[in-house]
Design a protein around this motif. Structure first.
Motif, PDB file in Angstrom:
ATOM      1  N   ILE A  37       0.900  -1.450  -0.108  1.00 44.64           N
ATOM      2  CA  ILE A  37      -0.101   0.039   0.008  1.00 44.64           C
ATOM      3  C   ILE A  37       0.618   1.287   0.005  1.00 44.64           C
ATOM      4  CG2 ILE A  37      -1.484   1.590   1.562  1.00 44.64           C
ATOM      5  CD1 ILE A  37      -2.858  -1.317   2.385  1.00 44.64           C
ATOM      6  N   ILE A  38       1.933   1.362   0.977  1.00 48.05           N
ATOM      7  CA  ILE A  38       2.861   2.390   0.897  1.00 48.05           C
ATOM      8  C   ILE A  38       3.400   2.686  -0.292  1.00 48.05           C
ATOM      9  CG2 ILE A  38       5.060   3.299   1.934  1.00 48.05           C
ATOM     10  CD1 ILE A  38       3.771   1.669   4.559  1.00 48.05           C
ATOM     11  N   SER A  52      -1.127  10.578   8.061  1.00 50.20           N
ATOM     12  CA  SER A  52      -1.872  10.279   6.846  1.00 50.20           C
ATOM     13  C   SER A  52      -1.892   8.868   6.734  1.00 50.20           C
ATOM     14  CB  SER A  52      -1.295  11.122   5.820  1.00 50.20           C
ATOM     15  OG  SER A  52      -0.031  10.697   5.511  1.00 50.20           O
ATOM     16  N   ALA A  53      -0.872   8.105   7.005  1.00 45.44           N
ATOM     17  CA  ALA A  53      -0.930   6.898   7.002  1.00 45.44           C
ATOM     18  C   ALA A  53      -1.892   5.985   7.724  1.00 45.44           C
ATOM     19  CB  ALA A  53       0.508   6.185   7.086  1.00 45.44           C
ATOM     20  N   MET A  54      -2.079   6.589   8.801  1.00 42.20           N
ATOM     21  CA  MET A  54      -3.130   5.996   9.625  1.00 42.20           C
ATOM     22  C   MET A  54      -4.362   6.217   9.347  1.00 42.20           C
ATOM     23  SD  MET A  54      -4.281   4.142  12.193  1.00 42.20           S
ATOM     24  CE  MET A  54      -2.910   4.074  13.644  1.00 42.20           C
ATOM     25  N   VAL A  55      -4.680   7.632   8.901  1.00 43.86           N
ATOM     26  CA  VAL A  55      -6.000   7.955   8.621  1.00 43.86           C
ATOM     27  C   VAL A  55      -6.513   7.391   7.071  1.00 43.86           C
ATOM     28  CG1 VAL A  55      -7.454   9.970   7.939  1.00 43.86           C
ATOM     29  CG2 VAL A  55      -6.143  10.113   9.960  1.00 43.86           C
ATOM     30  N   ASN A  56      -5.502   7.379   6.201  1.00 41.30           N
ATOM     31  CA  ASN A  56      -6.190   7.027   4.768  1.00 41.30           C
ATOM     32  C   ASN A  56      -5.934   5.548   4.756  1.00 41.30           C
ATOM     33  OD1 ASN A  56      -6.430   9.710   4.156  1.00 41.30           O
ATOM     34  ND2 ASN A  56      -4.512  10.053   3.705  1.00 41.30           N
ATOM     35  N   TYR A  57      -5.112   4.969   5.279  1.00 38.70           N
ATOM     36  CA  TYR A  57      -4.859   3.400   5.020  1.00 38.70           C
ATOM     37  C   TYR A  57      -4.775   2.524   6.000  1.00 38.70           C
ATOM     38  CZ  TYR A  57      -3.040   5.747   0.660  1.00 38.70           C
ATOM     39  OH  TYR A  57      -3.064   6.426  -0.540  1.00 38.70           O
ATOM     40  N   PHE A  87       7.258  17.073  12.809  1.00 36.54           N
ATOM     41  CA  PHE A  87       7.094  15.841  12.287  1.00 36.54           C
ATOM     42  C   PHE A  87       7.589  15.549  10.798  1.00 36.54           C
ATOM     43  CE2 PHE A  87       3.793  18.552  10.371  1.00 36.54           C
ATOM     44  CZ  PHE A  87       3.685  18.291   9.172  1.00 36.54           C
ATOM     45  N   LYS A  88       7.901  14.229  10.544  1.00 35.65           N
ATOM     46  CA  LYS A  88       8.408  13.766   9.197  1.00 35.65           C
ATOM     47  C   LYS A  88       7.310  13.554   8.200  1.00 35.65           C
ATOM     48  CE  LYS A  88      12.755  12.015  10.582  1.00 35.65           C
ATOM     49  NZ  LYS A  88      13.788  11.072  10.795  1.00 35.65           N
ATOM     50  N   GLU A  89       7.782  13.663   7.019  1.00 37.75           N
ATOM     51  CA  GLU A  89       6.751  13.377   6.024  1.00 37.75           C
ATOM     52  C   GLU A  89       8.060  12.575   4.681  1.00 37.75           C
ATOM     53  OE1 GLU A  89       4.307  16.037   3.373  1.00 37.75           O
ATOM     54  OE2 GLU A  89       6.245  16.359   2.544  1.00 37.75           O
TER      55      GLU A  89
END
Length: 97
Positions: A37-38, A52-57, A87-89
């Motif tokens: 997915i990532i 965003s990884a938690m919320v979207n995926y 925070f990191k992106e």
């Protein structure tokens, strides 16, 4: 450009105790799916944060999956940037992937 990644290959990881190792092995197929997915998101040009990884995926530990992509699937070109707020992106440098 990197060859297509075979996400049917297991993630190799050793925990420091039997209980944790059992938990890892029970969830390893799910972790492989999260890696896919990532990687798919990165290929679409998405930039991901842990939120965003938690919320979207539904991916609870983006940092660990990034490490899995680097260590187990030999993905080159994953870059991170520290954003305002600390925070990191993460994103994929398309030139080197």
């Amino acid at each position: 450009m990197q060859a297509e990644i075979d996400f049917t290959q297991p993630i190799i990881h050793r925990e420091n105790n039997l209980t944790s190792q059992g938990n890892f092995e029970a969830n390893e197929p799910k972790f492989r799916g999260q890696c896919k997915i990532i990687m798919d998101a990165f290929k679409r040009g998405e930039r991901l944060t842990t939120l965003s990884a938690m919320v979207n995926y539904g991916i609870g530990d983006l940092r660990r999956r990034i490490k899995d992509l680097k260590d187990n699937y030999n993905v080159k070109g994953i870059k991170d940037e520290t954003k305002k707020g600390g925070f990191k992106e993460w994103h994929l440098n398309s030139i080197s992937y």
